[in-house]
Design an enzyme around this catalytic site. Structure first.
Site, PDB file in Angstrom:
ATOM      1  N   GLY A 103     -36.739  -3.586  47.414  1.00 46.51           N
ATOM      2  CA  GLY A 103     -36.064  -3.106  47.463  1.00 46.51           C
ATOM      3  C   GLY A 103     -34.873  -2.673  48.833  1.00 46.51           C
ATOM      4  CD  GLU A 106     -34.843  -7.778  48.331  1.00 40.93           C
ATOM      5  OE1 GLU A 106     -34.805  -8.595  47.912  1.00 40.93           O
ATOM      6  OE2 GLU A 106     -35.486  -6.535  47.392  1.00 40.93           O
TER       7      GLU A 106
END
Length: 701
Positions: A103, A106
């Protein structure tokens, strides 16, 4: 209201948003909430012309907060945060350093630009938890580096270094200092009037795949060729394919749908179980927090054979000087030459950089002088599996080693307490069971004796982690955890051959289950003479396997074992002579052979081991069921996506396993196959190993 997890500052018209959530800046709820608030503030300030996203501490964000796994989601979710960054009207530069993972990467892909320090590494390792990147990673990464490179990175979960990331287009610049470098980049970008393009809107790297997906198909096939039956890699491939076959929003929605399906599935549950189990295995009940691992500055390994050399390599690989002690100069030279050759092969294959052999070998020394033991903080004995020999060696270690040094035996089956009694310091003695090849295999069984101190255990765990191993503390018994369970499978292998199955059928069932090799191919690889010697020592027999060894069929090293290996090939081929031997042996023993279906084979390859795991827990040899799972995943090739023997048993249901074990105990006349007391109890209460583990944890606390 201030948010201690996210700092905000403005420097020369650049808003600096810095995550501060040690130790790895995980993207927990407080961080996500703070990021939205900081972005709102930056966008509302007309004096702010650009934004830098950075982190405090030793690394950029390593991704999701694992403490939130399995809990109800809290808004804002990571998707919402990334979407807000993605839609910012002001340019955002992510300042990457350390390890930017999952994440965290991301989130950076939701920024307009990325810079990174030269030693930074980044990746999307969600596949290792049985998942795919669920916050846009499969849609944005292909738009930056191309779908071929993206599918390789996402399916493998491997990290990408800054140099490669810059060359591929993942990052825009390499900087000396992350936040100052990002500020300078933002200023230059503003001065140059650089056009603001969201990652989602970039198309140049996916145009070729749209027109002709053959290159992508080849890359996807290569990435998944050894992953048949594993759900997450296949989902990763499909989601990356969507990046160039679907509009961005549709691809994003499909990615989310696949993520939710995977996260609810058994395979991801299994892999997440192993992830947490690996960390839990290092917690020792009753060990006080102030007990810390002793510093290891120099090591000694007794024995320079294949195992001893491999163990020594672990120290050198960790930058720790190591001395190998052998009985004579010839054996010493042979052992050091073998180590050098192993390093040379790794360099040739590209696994190690040029010059690594000399760098690592500079940390080695060899001697026949036992007085050199006095230099060591840890001594590991790695000689032949003979109790009298090991006792003599430990008496010598006791005479030469400094007080406080850790004394470890690499025995795979022998009594650690008996070995420790050869010294006057049993508190400093334990087992450190490495798995072959010792420089490659990740499992380290740490065997605690009756007198082994917590200090010794902590030091063994610490050096195991330094070596890159997965340490699991187990009790002292014949075979400990892994080999004790393996012995049950080995017994069933022999029985199944006599009753009607052939090695190739049994191996095929086991590999379809997910093991990298079947038991017979593995036996040929390791050498059938190893098990033969152990059986002789224990006074037990295995009619077929013993007969093969008596014929000199020791496996790959002799070109014949359970299988035949033609012209130096390592590929096993069924041998009619072995089938003849099996049939004749069964007839001689009065056993009527029959057709055995694959379901029965799988049950007999797994259920007796699960039963033995229950006995191991009854006896306190393993601290918790999840420790047994870690041992089998990292030491014996149990497929991680099946979670280990205890996790798998709970999925099957202990009542079914108990019923089948009763059937096989009656059919074979082997009372040892009958369900153990613990297995029968748990099955009767409709409980599983997970329930046992929870109860044990509560009791320990």
């Amino acid at each position: 209201m201030s948010n201690p997890a996210v700092h905000y500052d403005v420097i020369d018209g650049i808003a600096v948003i810095a995550i501060d959530n040690p130790p790895v800046n995980a993207l927990g709820h407080a961080v996500r909430h703070g990021l939205i608030a900081a972005l709102d503030r930056a966008e509302a300030d007309s004096a702010v012309k650009a934004i830098v996203l950075g982190c405090k501490g030793r690394t950029f964000s390593a991704g999701a907060d694992i403490t939130e796994f399995g809990k109800p989601p809290r808004d804002p979710g990571l998707h919402e945060v990334i979407e807000r960054f993605d839609n910012s009207t002001k340019p955002i530069v992510a300042a990457l350093f350390g390890t930017t993972l999952g994440g965290g990467l991301e989130l950076s892909l939701g920024c307009h630009f990325r810079v990174a320090t030269a030693d930074a590494k980044m990746g999307l390792p969600e596949v290792k938890l049985g998942l795919l990147p669920g916050a846009g990673g499969t849609q944005r990464l292909p738009r930056l580096i191309g779908p071929e490179k993206a599918v390789a990175a996402i399916v493998s979960g491997k990290m990408i270094g800054a140099k490669a990331a810059h060359a591929d287009g993942l990052i825009d610049a390499i900087v000396a200092d992350p936040i100052p470098g990002a500020i300078d980049f933002a200023k230059t970008m503003l001065a140059d009037g650089r056009k603001l393009v969201r990652v989602r809107d970039r198309s140049e790297k996916i145009t070729a795949a749209k027109a002709d997906p053959s290159s992508f198909d080849k890359a996807a096939s290569e990435a998944t060729k050894r992953l048949a039956g594993v759900e997450a890699p296949a989902a990763c491939v499909q989601s990356v394919r969507n990046a160039f076959t679907l509009p961005f929003e549709d691809g994003l929605a499909a990615e989310r749908g696949m993520f939710m399906k995977l996260v609810m599935g058994d395979q991801s549950r299994a892999q997440r179980h192993v992830f947490f189990a690996e960390r839990e295995a290092q917690k020792i009940p009753g060990m006080l927090p102030e007990v810390k691992a002793a510093k290891i500055s120099r090591a000694v390994v007794i024995g320079g054979g294949t195992m001893g050399g491999g163990i020594a390599m672990n120290f050198a690989n960790a930058g720790i000087p190591v001395t190998i002690i052998e009985t004579d100069e010839q054996a010493l030279t042979r052992g050091l030459d073998r180590v050098r050759q192993t390093y040379d092969v790794s360099v040739k294959r590209g696994a190690l950089p040029e010059g690594a052999t000399e760098t690592r070998m500079a940390l080695f020394s060899g001697t026949t002088d036992w007085a050199r033991i006095a230099e060591a903080d840890i001594v590991i004995e790695a000689v032949f599996e003979d109790m009298d020999l090991k006792k003599r060696i430990f008496a010598k270690l006791d005479a030469h080693a400094r007080q406080g040094a850790l004394l470890a035996t690499n025995t795979s089956t022998l009594d650690v307490d008996a070995i420790a009694q050869s010294t006057k310091r049993p508190a400093d003695v334990l087992g450190m069971h490495f798995f072959s090849p010792a420089n490659v295999m990740k499992l380290l069984e740490i065997v605690r004796g009756k007198a082994t101190s917590h200090q010794a255990i902590a030091t063994a765990i610490g050096i195991g982690k330094t070596m890159g191993k997965v340490p699991v503390v187990v009790g002292n018994c014949d075979g400990f955890v892994g080999n004790r369970m393996l012995a049950r499978r080995t017994t069933e292998c022999e029985r199944l051959m006599l009753e009607g199955a052939l090695p190739q059928q049994i191996d095929a069932v086991v590999t379809r289950f997910g093991f990298p090799m079947g038991p017979f191919a593995m036996g040929d690889l390791a050498g059938l003479d190893v098990g033969w010697r152990i059986r002789k020592h224990r006074g037990v027999t295995a009619p077929i396997s013993d007969a093969l060894c008596e014929q000199g069929r020791f496996g790959q090293k002799t070109g014949r074992g359970y299988y035949i290996y033609e012209n130096g090939s390592r590929t096993p081929a069924p041998d009619p002579e072995v089938e003849t031997l099996i049939v004749e042996t069964a007839a001689r023993l009065g056993i009527m052979r029959r057709q055995i279906d694959d379901d029965e084979i799988l049950e007999r390859m797994t259920y007796p081991m699960i039963n033995e795991a229950a006995r191991i827990l009854e006896e306190g040899i393993a601290i918790r069921p999840s420790d047994i799972d870690v041992v089998w995943v990292y030491g014996y090739g149990w497929p991680v996506w099946r979670g280990g023997p205890c996790f798998h048993a709970d999925l099957v249901g202990l009542s079914k396993i108990a019923e089948r074990l009763d059937h096989y105990a009656k059919a074979t006349g082997d009372a040892g196959l009958a369900p153990s007391a613990l297995l029968r109890q748990l099955a009767g209460e409709s409980k599983g190993f997970a329930d046992f583990g929870k109860a044990a944890k509560v009791a320990a606390e």
